[in-house]
Design a protein around this motif. Sequence first.
Motif, PDB file in Angstrom:
ATOM      1  N   GLU A  72       0.828  -1.204   0.000  1.00  0.00           N
ATOM      2  CA  GLU A  72       0.000   0.000   0.000  1.00  0.00           C
ATOM      3  C   GLU A  72       0.861   1.253   0.000  1.00  0.00           C
ATOM      4  N   ARG A  90      -8.505  -2.415   6.889  1.00  0.00           N
ATOM      5  CA  ARG A  90      -9.081  -3.642   6.351  1.00  0.00           C
ATOM      6  C   ARG A  90      -8.557  -4.865   7.116  1.00  0.00           C
ATOM      7  N   GLU A 160     -16.229   1.010   0.325  1.00  0.00           N
ATOM      8  CA  GLU A 160     -15.077   0.333  -0.254  1.00  0.00           C
ATOM      9  C   GLU A 160     -14.495  -0.715   0.684  1.00  0.00           C
ATOM     10  N   GLN A 161     -14.613  -0.470   1.995  1.00  0.00           N
ATOM     11  CA  GLN A 161     -14.078  -1.410   2.976  1.00  0.00           C
ATOM     12  C   GLN A 161     -15.002  -2.608   3.200  1.00  0.00           C
ATOM     13  N   GLU A 167     -11.945  -5.120  -6.046  1.00  0.00           N
ATOM     14  CA  GLU A 167     -11.384  -3.769  -6.066  1.00  0.00           C
ATOM     15  C   GLU A 167     -11.597  -3.131  -7.440  1.00  0.00           C
ATOM     16  N   ALA A 171     -18.458  -1.182  -5.462  1.00  0.00           N
ATOM     17  CA  ALA A 171     -18.374  -1.035  -4.000  1.00  0.00           C
ATOM     18  C   ALA A 171     -19.756  -0.990  -3.354  1.00  0.00           C
TER      19      ALA A 171
END
Length: 229
Positions: A72, A90, A160-161, A167, A171
């Motif tokens: 990341e 996450r 999004e989480q 990905e 979402a």
Amino acid sequence: KSVNMTRDKKEDPEDPYYCSEQIQIPPSLPDVLKQYTKSAIRTQPQDVLQWSAAYFRAMANAETPPVKERLEMAVATQKTDSGLTPGLLRVLNKQLGPKKQVEVDEIAEKWRAINLPSERLQELLQVGDFTGKVEWLKFFSVACSSLCGDLTDTMKLICEQLTADPEGGPARMNFDTWKRLYLYLYSLNQEADPEVAEAALTHLASDVERQKGVIQPRNFLHQDCPPLQ
């Protein structure tokens, strides 16, 4: 003389001698070390020793280890440099989310395992007035808000989480959960106008019905949607 000293040392019963045949290496060890190395590279822990202890403890207990899904980049838009990132958030959600209700001490344990500053955790606990056993998703939503500039960005990050979409996908997430977290975060601002939230939710109702009970960021980011705050 040196030969005799060597022979005497080998024969000393207090100093056992090991040969290669005595050292048993488990067949799974190379794969374990390979997975550990890949996990460390993806996660990039600041304290490798502390993270490694948490990693192998989780593996030994058949728990979710503190590992990011991918390497990341640093977050430049969060409110403060707290060390927390969407990737680490996450990780925490994967570890604690299935429990629904968690003790603050357990959150602190997982928090330390990924080398996040305790001062930042205390700030988040204070924002939500969290003590004892807390609802994980409420703490999670407060943590999301610490990475975002406003409530709209926070709700987008929550989608999004929590989404099951891959990905880069839409979402989507359950609207009832989204609404509950939205109203909870909205309520933390004592000066917030309830009519603003009601207008947004009323507008989103038609989208949610058409989408069979789910919401996605494009619904509340659309120019026709009243602001969330």
